[in-house]
Every structure is written in structure tokens, then in C-alpha cells.
Design a protein around this motif. Structure first.
Motif, PDB file in Angstrom:
ATOM      1  N   GLN A 184      -5.431  -0.718   0.164  1.00  0.00           N
ATOM      2  CA  GLN A 184      -4.859  -0.934  -1.163  1.00  0.00           C
ATOM      3  C   GLN A 184      -5.803  -0.454  -2.263  1.00  0.00           C
ATOM      4  O   GLN A 184      -5.379  -0.172  -3.379  1.00  0.00           O
ATOM      5  CB  GLN A 184      -4.549  -2.417  -1.352  1.00  0.00           C
ATOM      6  CG  GLN A 184      -3.428  -2.869  -0.428  1.00  0.00           C
ATOM      7  CD  GLN A 184      -3.302  -4.368  -0.359  1.00  0.00           C
ATOM      8  OE1 GLN A 184      -4.229  -5.092  -0.675  1.00  0.00           O
ATOM      9  NE2 GLN A 184      -2.159  -4.835   0.068  1.00  0.00           N
TER      10      GLN A 184
ATOM     11  N   HIS B 184      -3.409   4.998   4.170  1.00  0.00           N
ATOM     12  CA  HIS B 184      -2.177   4.271   3.860  1.00  0.00           C
ATOM     13  C   HIS B 184      -2.253   2.768   4.031  1.00  0.00           C
ATOM     14  O   HIS B 184      -1.578   2.027   3.319  1.00  0.00           O
ATOM     15  CB  HIS B 184      -1.013   4.835   4.670  1.00  0.00           C
ATOM     16  CG  HIS B 184       0.085   5.331   3.776  1.00  0.00           C
ATOM     17  ND1 HIS B 184       1.078   4.515   3.297  1.00  0.00           N
ATOM     18  CD2 HIS B 184       0.297   6.540   3.222  1.00  0.00           C
ATOM     19  CE1 HIS B 184       1.868   5.210   2.501  1.00  0.00           C
ATOM     20  NE2 HIS B 184       1.422   6.443   2.437  1.00  0.00           N
ATOM     21  N   ALA B 185      -3.055   2.303   4.966  1.00  0.00           N
ATOM     22  CA  ALA B 185      -3.141   0.861   5.196  1.00  0.00           C
ATOM     23  C   ALA B 185      -3.952   0.153   4.113  1.00  0.00           C
ATOM     24  O   ALA B 185      -3.870  -1.059   3.966  1.00  0.00           O
ATOM     25  CB  ALA B 185      -3.757   0.594   6.562  1.00  0.00           C
TER      26      ALA B 185
ATOM     27  N   SER C 186       0.843  -1.190   0.000  1.00  0.00           N
ATOM     28  CA  SER C 186       0.000   0.000   0.000  1.00  0.00           C
ATOM     29  C   SER C 186       0.881   1.243   0.000  1.00  0.00           C
ATOM     30  O   SER C 186       1.820   1.348   0.768  1.00  0.00           O
ATOM     31  CB  SER C 186      -0.935  -0.012   1.205  1.00  0.00           C
ATOM     32  OG  SER C 186      -0.183  -0.041   2.385  1.00  0.00           O
TER      33      SER C 186
END
Ligand SMILES: [Zn+2]
Length: 72
Positions: free
Chosen positions: A47, A44-45, A31
């Protein structure tokens, strides 16, 4: 007798292939704060920005693999 051994060997081989494919997929899908399909900025975590993008991405990857092209 050898029939069972053959099947066990095939099963192990298959498991290894699946494990390798899984690791490869994980490596590709790091990611980076952007949706892997539409490039939208996301947390951010994550995808993908939503399940549609995830599904479309997986369809696209499957189609590319069927066409015999490596994605990585
Ligand atoms: Zn997206």
C-alpha cells in the motif's frame, strides 16, 4: 450493579466502533499498485513504497480527521 453493566455496554460500543473504523480503513486502503501517499508505482500487494510514506499518510489522515473532514 448498573455501573458494571454501563461499563460493559460502553466497552461493547467501543469495540463496534473500532471494528467499523478498521473495516472502513481496509476498504479505503485497497492496494492498486501505487503508494497511497506519494503515488509511486509499487508491488501490487503493498500500500506504501516505504514506512515513511505509511507514517506520513497516517499522520495526514489523523490530521484530516481532527479537522473534521471525512476522507472517504
Ligand atoms: Zn510513497
Amino acid at each position: 450493579m448498573s455501573d458494571i453493566a454501563d461499563r460493559a455496554g460502553w466497552r461493547i460500543e467501543k469495540d463496534i466502533q473500532n471494528a467499523r473504523a478498521y473495516v472502513r480503513k481496509q476498504a479505503i486502503l485497497e492496494s492498486d499498485g501505487r503508494c497511497h501517499f506519494c503515488d509511486e508505482l509499487i508491488a501490487h500487494a503493498l500500500q506504501f513504497c516505504n514506512v515513511d510514506c505509511r507514517d506520513d499518510y497516517e499522520k495526514q489522515q489523523a490530521a484530516l480527521q481532527r479537522a473534521g473532514r471525512r476522507v472517504d
